[in-house]
Design a protein around this motif. Structure first.
Motif, short mmCIF file in Angstrom:
data_model
loop_
_atom_site.label_atom_id
_atom_site.label_comp_id
_atom_site.label_asym_id
_atom_site.label_seq_id
_atom_site.Cartn_x
_atom_site.Cartn_y
_atom_site.Cartn_z
N GLN A 7 3.57 6.17 -3.25
CA GLN A 7 4.12 6.20 -3.39
C GLN A 7 4.47 6.72 -4.65
O GLN A 7 4.62 7.56 -5.53
CB GLN A 7 5.75 5.17 -2.90
N LEU A 8 4.00 5.98 -5.30
CA LEU A 8 4.44 5.30 -6.57
C LEU A 8 3.05 6.31 -7.81
O LEU A 8 2.67 7.42 -8.72
CB LEU A 8 3.75 4.01 -7.01
N ALA A 9 2.01 7.09 -7.06
CA ALA A 9 0.45 8.02 -7.07
C ALA A 9 1.75 8.64 -7.63
O ALA A 9 0.88 10.10 -8.14
CB ALA A 9 -0.41 7.18 -6.17
N ARG A 10 1.96 9.43 -5.99
CA ARG A 10 2.58 11.11 -5.98
C ARG A 10 3.24 10.80 -7.11
O ARG A 10 3.60 12.70 -7.02
CB ARG A 10 3.32 10.78 -4.53
N THR A 11 4.75 9.66 -7.22
CA THR A 11 5.53 10.42 -8.66
C THR A 11 4.77 10.21 -9.47
O THR A 11 5.58 11.57 -10.67
CB THR A 11 6.32 9.05 -7.84
N GLN A 12 4.14 9.71 -10.08
CA GLN A 12 3.27 9.73 -11.42
C GLN A 12 2.37 11.52 -10.94
O GLN A 12 2.52 11.98 -12.47
CB GLN A 12 2.38 8.17 -11.11
N GLN A 34 4.70 14.13 -11.91
CA GLN A 34 5.69 13.61 -13.02
C GLN A 34 4.48 14.18 -13.83
O GLN A 34 4.69 15.10 -15.76
CB GLN A 34 6.01 12.23 -13.95
N ASP A 78 0.84 -0.93 0.21
CA ASP A 78 0.26 -0.46 -0.34
C ASP A 78 0.56 1.19 -0.14
O ASP A 78 1.08 2.29 -0.67
CB ASP A 78 -0.59 -0.50 1.48
N GLU A 79 2.07 1.72 0.87
CA GLU A 79 3.17 2.58 0.93
C GLU A 79 3.40 2.73 -0.28
O GLU A 79 3.96 3.46 -0.95
CB GLU A 79 4.17 2.12 1.66
N LYS A 80 4.06 1.73 -1.10
CA LYS A 80 4.69 1.56 -2.56
C LYS A 80 3.74 2.55 -3.36
O LYS A 80 3.95 2.70 -3.89
CB LYS A 80 5.38 0.11 -3.03
N ARG A 81 2.30 1.56 -3.07
CA ARG A 81 1.30 1.77 -4.24
C ARG A 81 0.99 3.88 -4.25
O ARG A 81 0.84 4.14 -5.01
CB ARG A 81 0.18 1.41 -4.38
#
Length: 396
Positions: free
Chosen positions: A322-327, A330, A317-320
């Motif tokens: 983090q990925l959402a914030r990075t996306q 960008q 869930d944390e990685k998901r």
């Protein structure tokens, strides 16, 4: 040396008499004498011949069934059992049937002769008798369609087991023509039906009335039947040769119908008991399985990798996130670059330049005119403004 009392010795002798199979079921032929018909309804008499005599007693219920007009001096056949009358120390015949000789008495002799003959051939053996099916789909009946016995049997069959189909093979059940008809009725059921059991029935009557069921051909037809046969002829005290040959003997036609069928009410009760028993068994089994499941769940708590799975799930869930914030970051950057490029492109748009008062000149071939040296006198040119265009001609 043992000493007996009179009572003990007399009772011992009585027991010997009553244990003898012959004395328990015997026919005696002789002349009636000393006949007394008491007010109680009991008969007391003696049967004798030239060499011996036998005291007899017939109790009221049996005496009522005697059809012959019995008088002193008559030749009779008396049936019953021989035992000892202890009070007088005398043996005597306890009679239950009396038939006059010269008529029915002769029938009894013929009956006994045929009975002995067929018994010797093995037609009465228990080993050849077949079981009656518990749930017959079709029941064949050999009787007269006009007889009360037929209607009584129908009522019993409908009440007890209405699922069974009943096939009547009609016949006479009394008289000289009856034996041949009874044989044909049996053959019809054997050849043309799928009956699981056959009931041969007739209501009560005298020995003469029932005599067709003492016919040898009828007896042999019953023995040859491929379908089990139940006899229900006369009353409980009546016996015919067919009764001995049949696979099962019933005391009356209605009793034969009962023996041929299960009782619907009993089946319903059995069904209820089985259903209750099954529900109870399933309930017990389910309770046991539930308890077992509880035990397994308790044991699983100490061995399950659930915590590791939950920790890994939180990491995912944390990685998901983090990925959402990075996306998202960008995506915002790309949108800003796109907006900047759109503004630059818009600034370089020739229409924007023309809108500020400039014009674009091209010849008929579409070549842009950038200097006067590119045109000649009377040449036609196209002048493009921001919103429209005009055509001009070079004069000088």
């Amino acid at each position: 040396m043992r000493t007996f009392s009179v009572r003990e010795l007399t009772r011992y002798i009585r027991d010997l008499f009553e244990a003898d199979e012959i004395l328990d079921d015997v026919w005696v032929r002789g002349e009636v004498s000393n006949l007394t018909k008491a007010r109680s309804g009991h008969w007391y008499f003696t049967v004798k011949d030239s060499d011996a005599q036998l005291r007899c007693v017939m109790f009221r219920n049996a005496a009522r069934g005697v059809r012959a007009d019995v008088r002193a001096g008559d030749e009779i056949l008396a049936h019953g059992r021989v035992s000892v009358y202890e009070a007088r120390g005398e043996y005597q015949l306890y009679a239950d049937q009396i038939e006059a000789l010269g008529g029915l008495g002769d029938l009894h002799l013929r009956f006994e002769a045929l009975k002995a003959k067929l018994d010797a051939e093995g037609l009465f053996d228990r080993g050849r008798k077949r079981p009656i099916p518990a749930f017959p789909a079709q029941i064949g009946v050999v009787t007269s369609p006009s007889a009360a016995a037929w209607h009584d049997m129908q009522n019993v069959l409908r009440r007890r087991f209405p699922l069974a189909e009943v096939a009547l093979s009609p016949t006479l059940v009394q008289g000289a023509e009856a034996p041949a008809q009874i044989v044909r009725a049996l053959e019809r059921l054997n050849q043309y039906t799928d009956a699981d059991v056959i009931i041969m029935a007739r209501g009560g009557g005298s020995l003469e009335d029932l005599w067709c069921f003492n016919d040898e051909e009828v007896a042999r037809a019953v023995a040859a039947s491929r379908i089990p046969v139940i006899s229900g002829i006369g009353h409980e005290i009546d016996f015919t040769i067919v009764d001995f040959v049949a696979d099962l003997r019933a005391p009356t036609p209605s009793a034969a119908a009962e023996l041929a069928t299960p009782n619907r009410d009993d089946l319903l009760l059995d069904n209820d008991r089985l259903r209750i028993g099954l529900a109870s068994a399933l309930g017990d089994s389910l309770s046991e399985r539930t308890r077992e499941l509880g035990r397994l769940q308790g044991a699983l708590r100490f061995t399950t990798p659930l915590k590791s799975v939950q920790l890994a799930r939180r990491r995912v869930d944390e990685k998901r996130a983090q990925l959402a914030r990075t996306q998202g970051l960008q995506l915002r950057r790309l949108r800003e670059r796109l907006a900047h490029a759109e503004r630059a492109l818009e600034a370089a748009n020739p229409r924007q330049i023309l809108a500020r008062g400039y014009a674009l000149v091209r010849d008929d071939a579409g070549v842009v005119i950038r200097a006067a040296a590119q045109v000649s006198r009377n040449q036609r040119l196209n002048v493009q403004f921001a919103r429209d265009q005009i055509k001009v001609r070079v004069e000088d």
